[in-house]
Design an enzyme around this catalytic site. Sequence first.
Site, mmCIF file in Angstrom:
data_model
loop_
_atom_site.group_PDB
_atom_site.id
_atom_site.type_symbol
_atom_site.label_atom_id
_atom_site.label_comp_id
_atom_site.label_asym_id
_atom_site.label_seq_id
_atom_site.Cartn_x
_atom_site.Cartn_y
_atom_site.Cartn_z
ATOM 1 N N HIS A 169 1.932 4.594 -2.702
ATOM 2 C CA HIS A 169 1.382 6.465 -2.726
ATOM 3 C C HIS A 169 2.713 6.548 -3.679
ATOM 4 O O HIS A 169 2.835 7.608 -4.627
ATOM 5 C CB HIS A 169 1.723 6.343 -1.146
ATOM 6 C CG HIS A 169 0.263 6.437 -0.800
ATOM 7 N ND1 HIS A 169 -0.295 6.775 -1.092
ATOM 8 C CD2 HIS A 169 0.484 5.880 0.514
ATOM 9 C CE1 HIS A 169 -1.526 6.263 -0.282
ATOM 10 N NE2 HIS A 169 -1.158 5.767 0.512
ATOM 11 N N HIS A 223 0.813 -1.358 -0.029
ATOM 12 C CA HIS A 223 0.150 -0.071 0.373
ATOM 13 C C HIS A 223 0.866 0.880 -0.093
ATOM 14 O O HIS A 223 0.849 1.937 -0.838
ATOM 15 C CB HIS A 223 -0.524 0.014 1.273
ATOM 16 C CG HIS A 223 -1.325 0.848 1.340
ATOM 17 N ND1 HIS A 223 -2.973 1.249 1.655
ATOM 18 C CD2 HIS A 223 -1.012 2.552 1.916
ATOM 19 C CE1 HIS A 223 -3.254 2.543 1.351
ATOM 20 N NE2 HIS A 223 -2.226 3.881 1.962
ATOM 21 N N GLU A 224 1.884 1.600 0.711
ATOM 22 C CA GLU A 224 2.798 2.793 1.301
ATOM 23 C C GLU A 224 3.822 3.083 -0.103
ATOM 24 O O GLU A 224 4.033 4.299 -0.875
ATOM 25 C CB GLU A 224 3.758 2.139 2.425
ATOM 26 C CG GLU A 224 2.910 2.300 3.414
ATOM 27 C CD GLU A 224 2.038 3.830 4.017
ATOM 28 O OE1 GLU A 224 2.284 4.680 3.402
ATOM 29 O OE2 GLU A 224 0.622 3.370 4.443
#
Length: 602
Positions: A409, A405-406
């Site tokens: 980004h 997820h990170e």
Amino acid sequence: MKFGKFGSSIILAVLYAALARGTPMPFAAKHATHHVREISSDLKLESYHPPTSYQTFGSGIDHPLRKRQDATVESSSVAFVESQLGVKTEEVNVKSTAETEEASHAYLQQKLNGIPFANAVANVAFNKNNQVVAFGSSFVRPSKAASSIPSIKVEEAIATAERTLNGKFLVEEFPAPTLEYLAKEDGTASLTHVFQVRNEDGTTWYEAFVDAHTGELVSITDFTANAAYRVIPITSHSPVDGFKTVTDPQDTTASPRGWHSNGNSITTETAGNNAISYIGKHKNTTAQSGPGLQFIYKHDPSKEPFHGKNADAARVNAFYVVNTVHDISYKYGFTEKTFNFQNNNFGKGGKGGDRVNVSVQDNNGTNNAMFATPPDGQNGAMVMFLWDLSIPGRDGALGNDVIAHENTHGITNRMTGGGTGRCLQTTEARGLGEGWSDAFAEWTEQKSATIKDWTIASYLLDNMSGVRFFPYSTDTKTNPLRYFELSRQTEVHIIGEVWANMLHNVYAALVKKYGFSKTAHTDPTGGEGNIVFLHIFMDSLSLQPCNPTFVNARDAWIQADVNRYGGANRCLLWTIFASRGLGVKADSSYADDTTVPSDCAA
Ligand SMILES: *[C@@H]1O[C@H](CO)[C@@H](O)[C@H](O)[C@H]1NC(C)=O
Ligand SMILES: *[C@@H]1O[C@H](CO)[C@@H](O)[C@H](O)[C@H]1NC(C)=O
Ligand SMILES: *[C@@H]1O[C@H](CO)[C@@H](O)[C@H](O)[C@H]1NC(C)=O
Ligand SMILES: *[C@@H]1O[C@H](CO)[C@@H](O)[C@H](O)[C@H]1NC(C)=O
Ligand SMILES: [Ca+2]
Ligand SMILES: [Zn+2]
């Protein structure tokens, strides 16, 4: 030539059965005799090692020279091999001997026309009582052998291998080239020029076998060990699913010099061209646990994240996941040219010097994780905190979904608006950002054509419900989120849930229509639904405007499908988006609209 006694008759049976059938051996049947090496993105070479028979004899058996006072390890082993395999003295060559506390060992090669075989070898071990305790052999009976006089010059062979293997034969440093026979899978024996070739930074180092009659590179020995990481595999969620040792997970298209080299220097720690992972406070990376890039650290789930090797296991896992996301996203379009994170771009465009810094066990926070995306050319910064919602606490660097997820980004912030890092700043665009991050993490974990409901951060929270309000689901009872939610929400993760759930529905619909590829992580060429999904996902990022709205992002998906698939999925996309309120007339009032273009109406 007569092959004798124990085991070898079985070998011959296997060998000739394979020959007679002339069909490729099944995949697993090749594990003991073959190895395919990916030399570069367009060269795979399969090496062949004839089947080996091996017997051990407990307290030992006799050999022909046991009673002879003048017998040596060399002469005894040759006599033993002759007696067992029915070969002649001139067909056996002692390559080396070794003494250990408990045994004497001889290592032999088969010879033909005075020339040794590289891959037909034997070993004999004698105990202190001068009896044979072990015997292994891969001697062959070639159906046809090439002439022992080479017709290709060694210089020519070297030039071929240097070109093909992208390295050099170092005259001063390496042993002189030799001539050796090579037993081939088809039962013949080739004569080969044998010599070493290494690339500049030492990340590849081969022994090359070039056919001395055809000039072809026919086999290699790989002197480098496989990199190995003990990690939670990318398709798994957390330590609960278990650690595995993965070997050579790097993709040679996405990371041409592997994960530990920038092409100029190599490292033996959790640092490389795409990422560096370290403990936040001291910036210490984890060093390899053994030579040849072995990163094997055992995680103890009953202990706190700081305890024992747990911090090493965490750094290794974070390094693995970030590099894997680099390689997957690279294959689907997040490259040097689209502003990715690499120190060296190998002349392929974009700005380098910006691998991802991964701060593990960072002590500036708890129960969360972050990613900062400055413009192309500056390091991405991933910050993983510890989670204290369970006892013992849990390490963010072991939550694969949260790392993915990170990392996403970084992908979306770089690809949207041309690498400035400025284009996901509005509430709606930041919400989309959260949504893409969940959707990409989900993509890495779905394992089959049955697209399951999915939650994020369940391991770190120690709660199967995860960190969002609803699981991602095609079932409106499980996940009721619709576009109009944006009219009453301002928190970006909640807005992100609306988008991620729309994408979950698109994902499920594409997989339902086109099936599921199990090799999608490394092979983006197929037409399966999970591959189509990630292509459109990634393509749309570069297409959409700076600070996109949901409507813009939807339009970019539909355009990406036109560009890549000629609009084959236009109605599928409209239908799914409209089913959750993002239809043709959806606008900044955030009212639900379920209209689809007239030609898509059922
Ligand atoms: C935490 O924050 C401080 C100051 O805000 C910063 O200097 C430091 O690098 C950060 N990271 C860690 C791991 O302490
Ligand atoms: C990290 O480095 C510091 C300072 O060099 C050292 O005291 C510490 O033991 C190291 N920690 C780990 C986990 O390697
Ligand atoms: C990343 O680490 C490098 C050192 O490897 C440091 O120079 C740089 O400031 C760091 N960048 C960020 C954004 O943390
Ligand atoms: C898990 O999270 C859900 C939703 O926040 C909550 O209702 C539930 O009580 C939690 N379960 C446990 C065991 O804490
Ligand atoms: Ca870059
Ligand atoms: Zn996020």
